[in-house]
Write a protein that holds these residues in place. Sequence first.
Motif, PDB file in Angstrom:
ATOM      1  N   MET A  17       0.858  -1.184   0.000  1.00 28.37           N
ATOM      2  CA  MET A  17       0.000   0.000   0.000  1.00 28.37           C
ATOM      3  C   MET A  17       0.894   1.233   0.000  1.00 28.37           C
ATOM      4  O   MET A  17       1.763   1.367   0.859  1.00 28.37           O
ATOM      5  N   ALA A  18       0.692   2.136  -1.007  1.00 27.13           N
ATOM      6  CA  ALA A  18       1.637   3.253  -1.115  1.00 27.13           C
ATOM      7  C   ALA A  18       1.047   4.395  -1.920  1.00 27.13           C
ATOM      8  O   ALA A  18       0.081   4.216  -2.678  1.00 27.13           O
ATOM      9  N   LEU A  19       1.655   5.556  -1.743  1.00 26.29           N
ATOM     10  CA  LEU A  19       1.330   6.720  -2.567  1.00 26.29           C
ATOM     11  C   LEU A  19       2.117   6.603  -3.862  1.00 26.29           C
ATOM     12  O   LEU A  19       3.354   6.565  -3.853  1.00 26.29           O
ATOM     13  N   LYS A  20       1.423   6.558  -4.973  1.00 29.81           N
ATOM     14  CA  LYS A  20       2.092   6.449  -6.269  1.00 29.81           C
ATOM     15  C   LYS A  20       2.445   7.827  -6.815  1.00 29.81           C
ATOM     16  O   LYS A  20       3.519   8.030  -7.386  1.00 29.81           O
ATOM     17  N   ALA A  21       1.525   8.787  -6.622  1.00 32.28           N
ATOM     18  CA  ALA A  21       1.773  10.135  -7.145  1.00 32.28           C
ATOM     19  C   ALA A  21       0.931  11.146  -6.398  1.00 32.28           C
ATOM     20  O   ALA A  21      -0.148  10.831  -5.890  1.00 32.28           O
ATOM     21  N   SER A  22       1.466  12.370  -6.314  1.00 32.04           N
ATOM     22  CA  SER A  22       0.733  13.505  -5.756  1.00 32.04           C
ATOM     23  C   SER A  22       0.905  14.658  -6.720  1.00 32.04           C
ATOM     24  O   SER A  22       2.024  15.135  -6.937  1.00 32.04           O
ATOM     25  N   GLU A  23      -0.205  15.094  -7.306  1.00 33.19           N
ATOM     26  CA  GLU A  23      -0.130  16.107  -8.361  1.00 33.19           C
ATOM     27  C   GLU A  23      -1.069  17.272  -8.057  1.00 33.19           C
ATOM     28  O   GLU A  23      -2.231  17.071  -7.698  1.00 33.19           O
ATOM     29  N   LYS A  24      -0.546  18.492  -8.179  1.00 33.53           N
ATOM     30  CA  LYS A  24      -1.391  19.665  -7.993  1.00 33.53           C
ATOM     31  C   LYS A  24      -2.232  19.846  -9.246  1.00 33.53           C
ATOM     32  O   LYS A  24      -1.714  20.084 -10.336  1.00 33.53           O
ATOM     33  N   THR A  25      -3.544  19.725  -9.098  1.00 32.57           N
ATOM     34  CA  THR A  25      -4.436  19.750 -10.266  1.00 32.57           C
ATOM     35  C   THR A  25      -5.397  20.928 -10.246  1.00 32.57           C
ATOM     36  O   THR A  25      -6.330  20.972 -11.047  1.00 32.57           O
ATOM     37  N   GLY A  26      -5.196  21.858  -9.339  1.00 31.87           N
ATOM     38  CA  GLY A  26      -6.048  23.035  -9.282  1.00 31.87           C
ATOM     39  C   GLY A  26      -5.552  23.956  -8.191  1.00 31.87           C
ATOM     40  O   GLY A  26      -4.601  23.638  -7.464  1.00 31.87           O
ATOM     41  N   VAL A  27      -6.198  25.119  -8.091  1.00 28.60           N
ATOM     42  CA  VAL A  27      -5.852  26.052  -7.026  1.00 28.60           C
ATOM     43  C   VAL A  27      -6.213  25.408  -5.689  1.00 28.60           C
ATOM     44  O   VAL A  27      -7.369  25.067  -5.450  1.00 28.60           O
ATOM     45  N   ASN A  28      -5.204  25.206  -4.866  1.00 31.86           N
ATOM     46  CA  ASN A  28      -5.403  24.579  -3.552  1.00 31.86           C
ATOM     47  C   ASN A  28      -6.054  23.205  -3.672  1.00 31.86           C
ATOM     48  O   ASN A  28      -6.862  22.821  -2.829  1.00 31.86           O
ATOM     49  N   GLU A  29      -5.682  22.450  -4.721  1.00 30.48           N
ATOM     50  CA  GLU A  29      -6.256  21.123  -4.923  1.00 30.48           C
ATOM     51  C   GLU A  29      -5.173  20.167  -5.401  1.00 30.48           C
ATOM     52  O   GLU A  29      -4.374  20.497  -6.280  1.00 30.48           O
ATOM     53  N   TYR A  30      -5.132  18.981  -4.796  1.00 29.41           N
ATOM     54  CA  TYR A  30      -4.182  17.945  -5.183  1.00 29.41           C
ATOM     55  C   TYR A  30      -4.934  16.662  -5.514  1.00 29.41           C
ATOM     56  O   TYR A  30      -5.974  16.358  -4.916  1.00 29.41           O
ATOM     57  N   THR A  31      -4.393  15.915  -6.483  1.00 31.99           N
ATOM     58  CA  THR A  31      -4.896  14.585  -6.800  1.00 31.99           C
ATOM     59  C   THR A  31      -3.860  13.567  -6.357  1.00 31.99           C
ATOM     60  O   THR A  31      -2.698  13.633  -6.769  1.00 31.99           O
TER      61      THR A  31
END
Length: 483
Positions: free
Chosen positions: A1-15
Motif C-alpha cells: 500500500m503506497a502513494l504512487k503520485a501527488s499532483e497539484k491539479t487546481g488552485v489549492n487542490e491535489y490529486t
Amino acid sequence: MALKASEKTGVNEYTLTITIDGDSFENAVNKVYHKQKNSINVPGFRKGKAPRAYIEKMYGTGVFYEDALDNLFPEVYGDALKESGVDAVSSPFDFDVVTIGKDGVEFTVKVSSKPEIKLGDYKGIEAEKDVVAEVTDEDVDHEISHMQEENARMIDVDGRNAENGDIATIDYEGFVDGVAFAGGKDEGHDLTLGSGTFIPGFEDQIIGHAIGDSFDVNVTFPEQYTEELAGKDAVFKVKLHGLKVKELPEADDDFAKDVSEFETMDELKADIRAKMAADREAQADRGFENNVLLKLADLVEAEIPDAMIENAIDKNMRELEYRLQMQGFDLQNYAKYFGGDVSSLREQYRERSEKDVRIDLALEKISADENIEVSAEDLEEEYKKLADAYHMDVDEVKKAVGEDALKEELLMRKTAEFVKNAAKPVAPKPAEEAAPETDGEETKAEEPAEKPKRARKASAKKTAKKADAEDAEEKTEEQSDAE
C-alpha cells in the motif's frame, strides 16, 4: 500500500494516486467474505457454508471488492496523505478506481489543501478602541443594590391582597380553545408582580387577588411568538398559594462585613470601583483586539477553499447550537423564529466564517515568521488555569484536553496578542459619522448571526428577553475552544 503520485491539479487542490498491493487486498476481500458469508444464500449449501469461489461465481468476482476497499481506505488514505505532505483541509472527494482485482487496486482521490497566503503589513494596524468610561458613584451604588437584592430576606405577607411588587407563589395551566398546550403549565412558581417576565397582562390580573383564590387570567400571545401560539387568545387557570415581599438589608458596615472580606462600606465600595474599572478596561481591550483581527483578515490575499469556509461554518453552528441547548432551545425552532431554516442560518454565518478562516491563516503565518512559540511552562500554566476554572485535577484536565490542541490554541492567542500590541488604537468614529446612509428611507436592521438573540419558549414567560452577554462574542472567541 503506497502513494504512487501527488499532483497539484487546481488552485489549492491535489490529486493523490494510491495503490494497494495484491496480497493486502486479497486479505481484505477474504475478511469481508468471512464476515458476510452467513447472510448469503447459495443453492446447495447451508447458510455460511458456501465456499467463496461459489459465491463469486454466482454474484460476480467483485462481489466483495467494494466493502474490502471501504475497509482499507481510511488507513491507506491516511498513510498516503501523510506521505504526500499535503496539508488537507477537506475530506477526500472525486474518488475514482483506476484498476481493481486480484493484483491489487489503484485509485485516485482529490483533496483541498491549505492555501499559501500573502499578508500585508500587520504591524501598526489602526483599529478603534472604546474610551473607557470612568466608574461613577452611581455605578458603585448600583452594584451595592444588586448585592442587597442577593442578600434580601423574603417575608410572608398575610391579611391583604396581592400588590404590585409582591412575589406571588402560583400554580398555572394555559389553554387555547379549551386545549392545554405544551410548556404552559407550572406549579409553585414564584412570580414577581410587575416584573414583566410573563406575557403582557398576565401579572396585572393577579393583583388584587387573595391567597387561596383560584381564577382565570385571559391573555393574547404576542405576534412574535412560536408558530403554534402566536397571536392566539389563551386562558390560564391560576391558583394563588402565597405572597412574599423582599426585605433588603441596610447598606452599612455590618452589611460589608457579612458579604465581603472588608470591615467597612467605604472599603467595599473602593474594591467594587477598582474591579469595575479593571473590567471596563479589559472589555475595551477585548473589543480593540477584535477590531485589530478583523482588520488583519482584510490583509490576507488568498483563494480560500470552500471546504475551509464550510468547516468554519460548521464550527460556528455547533457553538450556536450548544449555547441554545444550554438555554433549553433547539436550532430548528431558533432558525424558524427568524423566518428561515437551518440552511439559511448557515448562510448568515458565511461572511463571518470566511473572516475566521482568514484570521487563522494570518495568525499561523505570523507565528511562523515571528518565531512565536509556546513553551512547556506556558502549557503547564494553562492546564493549571483550566483545572482551577473547572475545579478539576490537573491530570484530569490533561486527559480531557490534548497537548497538541492546547498548544495550537495558545500559539494563536500569543500571536493575536503580538499583533494587538503592535497595533495603534484610534478613537471610535462619532455615531453620526459611522451610521450608514439610508437615502431618506428607514433601514431595517437584520439579526446579526454572530449576536443571536435568545430564542423564545412556548410558555407564559415574556417573549422579549435579551440575549446573554455570552452571545456578544466576535472573532476573539475563536481562540477559546480549550477554555
